[in-house]
Design a protein around this motif. Structure first.
Motif, PDB file in Angstrom:
ATOM      1  N   SER A  25       0.830  -1.210   0.000  1.00 46.00           N
ATOM      2  CA  SER A  25       0.000   0.000   0.000  1.00 46.00           C
ATOM      3  C   SER A  25       0.860   1.253   0.000  1.00 46.00           C
ATOM      4  O   SER A  25       0.611   2.198  -0.766  1.00 46.00           O
ATOM      5  CB  SER A  25      -0.923   0.012   1.231  1.00 46.00           C
ATOM      6  OG  SER A  25      -1.810  -1.080   1.217  1.00 46.00           O
ATOM      7  N   LEU A  26       1.885   1.267   0.843  1.00 49.73           N
ATOM      8  CA  LEU A  26       2.787   2.422   0.897  1.00 49.73           C
ATOM      9  C   LEU A  26       3.496   2.616  -0.435  1.00 49.73           C
ATOM     10  O   LEU A  26       3.643   3.748  -0.917  1.00 49.73           O
ATOM     11  CB  LEU A  26       3.799   2.237   2.028  1.00 49.73           C
ATOM     12  CG  LEU A  26       3.225   2.227   3.456  1.00 49.73           C
ATOM     13  CD1 LEU A  26       4.315   1.892   4.463  1.00 49.73           C
ATOM     14  CD2 LEU A  26       2.575   3.562   3.795  1.00 49.73           C
TER      15      LEU A  26
ATOM     16  N   ASP B 298      -2.195   5.066   2.162  1.00 49.34           N
ATOM     17  CA  ASP B 298      -1.937   4.803   3.565  1.00 49.34           C
ATOM     18  C   ASP B 298      -1.675   3.309   3.744  1.00 49.34           C
ATOM     19  O   ASP B 298      -2.056   2.497   2.890  1.00 49.34           O
ATOM     20  CB  ASP B 298      -3.136   5.220   4.424  1.00 49.34           C
ATOM     21  CG  ASP B 298      -3.351   6.729   4.428  1.00 49.34           C
ATOM     22  OD1 ASP B 298      -2.370   7.464   4.162  1.00 49.34           O
ATOM     23  OD2 ASP B 298      -4.500   7.162   4.663  1.00 49.34           O
ATOM     24  N   LYS B 299      -1.083   2.951   4.878  1.00 49.18           N
ATOM     25  CA  LYS B 299      -0.693   1.555   5.056  1.00 49.18           C
ATOM     26  C   LYS B 299      -1.879   0.599   5.031  1.00 49.18           C
ATOM     27  O   LYS B 299      -1.741  -0.572   4.665  1.00 49.18           O
ATOM     28  CB  LYS B 299       0.101   1.375   6.358  1.00 49.18           C
ATOM     29  CG  LYS B 299       0.807   0.022   6.439  1.00 49.18           C
ATOM     30  CD  LYS B 299       1.845  -0.061   7.530  1.00 49.18           C
ATOM     31  CE  LYS B 299       2.577  -1.408   7.451  1.00 49.18           C
ATOM     32  NZ  LYS B 299       3.618  -1.548   8.496  1.00 49.18           N
ATOM     33  N   ASP B 300      -3.062   1.078   5.407  1.00 53.20           N
ATOM     34  CA  ASP B 300      -4.231   0.198   5.391  1.00 53.20           C
ATOM     35  C   ASP B 300      -5.020   0.302   4.083  1.00 53.20           C
ATOM     36  O   ASP B 300      -6.126  -0.229   3.979  1.00 53.20           O
ATOM     37  CB  ASP B 300      -5.143   0.488   6.577  1.00 53.20           C
ATOM     38  CG  ASP B 300      -5.704   1.907   6.562  1.00 53.20           C
ATOM     39  OD1 ASP B 300      -5.299   2.702   5.692  1.00 53.20           O
ATOM     40  OD2 ASP B 300      -6.544   2.222   7.431  1.00 53.20           O
ATOM     41  N   GLY B 301      -4.431   0.948   3.065  1.00 55.25           N
ATOM     42  CA  GLY B 301      -5.143   1.184   1.807  1.00 55.25           C
ATOM     43  C   GLY B 301      -5.629  -0.084   1.125  1.00 55.25           C
ATOM     44  O   GLY B 301      -6.806  -0.208   0.769  1.00 55.25           O
TER      45      GLY B 301
ATOM     46  N   SER C  36      -4.313   6.700  -6.602  1.00 59.54           N
ATOM     47  CA  SER C  36      -2.970   7.036  -6.111  1.00 59.54           C
ATOM     48  C   SER C  36      -1.892   6.568  -7.074  1.00 59.54           C
ATOM     49  O   SER C  36      -0.878   7.247  -7.270  1.00 59.54           O
ATOM     50  CB  SER C  36      -2.739   6.420  -4.732  1.00 59.54           C
ATOM     51  OG  SER C  36      -2.808   5.003  -4.792  1.00 59.54           O
TER      52      SER C  36
END
Length: 367
Positions: free
Chosen positions: A197-198, A203-206, A325
């Motif tokens: 995700s990063l 975000d890390k929980d994406g 993103s």
């Protein structure tokens, strides 16, 4: 069509779930009864046979990722992960935190199931309208070539999706071994998803949120010995329809091969390591920046081989397709269409395994 008929069709469609696979003979039993013969239906076409000449010219092993370093936020390790996903689509994971005892209990549980008499295993056979259970997957016609292997496929998380009639609970330690391993795989896949995700600008929980209610499934594979391993395949070339897949290999036998630079690279096992690969759903979400990779399994004359593939799967109604993103950060044209995950899964499961052909269904026609 009247309302009753319509409801009947709707009910049947719901019962079919993701798809079905035609029943075929147990390869394990074929070998028990005659270890020297290979039935015609298992002999691959010449172009698909695992010839030594089609090995990849590169000698390097697939990348190795330290999950403990990733979990600690190590930027160098995350850069290595990015390279592994872009250039290989596969990597081996060490320092993953899963106890060796848990891995061994899982292997023991799988071995115990396949040691059962055929009549006992057949109690857990796939139903006509279900892919869970004992049998073989992706068998869609009576004419296609078959893989040299047996399997049992189970949904393992969330608990509400388990169909316990397919779980051989009479096998000592089977349920406990799988449930403990499933819990550990959930932790591993969440950490990998967070780092992906990063790398995708979220975000890390994406990616976890994109999955909605994440599902986990396992394919427990048994590949018997074969007197002519040059004629057969344990699993035909394919990419995985999952988001990511985690494979626990036999530590002693190399059977997995991945497509890389026009050839096939054998994935030599690292004891207690896990092999991770990018699935088709991630390829769609990140607009092809990371691609799912074609892979296959080969057999050998001397020893049977087992493996456990754990698939991370989005919720059925989740839409897969390029996330903003990725498209925005990398200024890419959109290459993939948006589609419900369940529609893609049903598409793939209604066809034979065929390399990367299924992912063409995800791409825009003007790509």
């Amino acid at each position: 069509m009247d309302t009753k008929a319509e409801n009947g069709v709707m009910q049947e469609h719901q019962e079919l779930g993701w798809g079905k696979s035609l029943p075929v003979p147990s390869v394990q039993e074929i070998v028990k009864n005659d270890s020297q013969s290979v039935p015609e239906r298992y002999i691959q076409e010449h172009k698909n046979r695992p010839l030594g000449s089609d090995s990849c010219p590169v000698s390097s092993q697939i990348p190795i990722i330290d999950l403990h370093l990733l979990a600690c936020g190590d930027e160098d390790e995350r850069t290595k992960l990015n390279f592994a996903c872009k250039e290989w689509g596969f990597f081996q994971v060490i320092n993953h935190g899963v106890a060796e005892e848990v891995l061994q209990k899982m292997k023991t549980a799988v071995a115990a199931f396949f040691e059962l008499p055929l009549e006992e295993k057949k109690k857990y056979s796939m139903a006509e309208n279900d892919l869970q259970g004992y049998g073989q997957g992706y068998v869609v016609s009576d004419q296609q070539k078959l893989d040299w292997g047996d399997l049992i496929f189970l949904l393992t998380l969330p608990n509400k999706y388990k169909k316990m009639k397919y779980w051989p609970v009479t096998v000592t330690g089977f349920k406990e071994g799988i449930e403990e391993y499933a819990t550990e795989m959930h932790k591993v896949t969440e950490e990998i998803l967070g780092n992906l995700s990063l790398l995708m600008g979220m975000d890390k929980d994406g990616l976890r949120l994109l999955h909605a209610e994440m599902k986990q499934a396992m394919r427990l594979n048994y590949y018997p010995t074969c007197s002519r391993p040059d004629l057969v395949l344990g699993v035909s070339p394919h990419s995985d329809a999952s988001s990511i897949t985690v494979l626990l290999q036999d530590d002693e036998i190399t059977g997995l091969q991945i497509r890389h630079k026009g050839g096939w690279v054998p994935v030599k096992p690292i004891p207690n390591a896990l092999v991770v690969n990018i699935g088709d759903a991630i390829e769609a979400w990140n607009n092809g920046m990371y691609k799912s990779i074609e892979h296959r399994a080969v057999t050998n004359e001397k020893r049977a081989r087992m493996s456990i593939a754990t698939f991370l799967i989005p919720e059925d109604d989740v839409e897969i397709g390029p996330v903003d993103s990725v498209v925005g950060t990398y200024h890419q044209p959109v290459m993939y269409k948006k589609i419900k995950y369940v529609d893609y899964l049903r598409y793939t499961l209604s066809r034979e395994m065929d390399g990367k052909a299924h992912t063409e269904f995800l791409k825009l026609e003007n790509e």
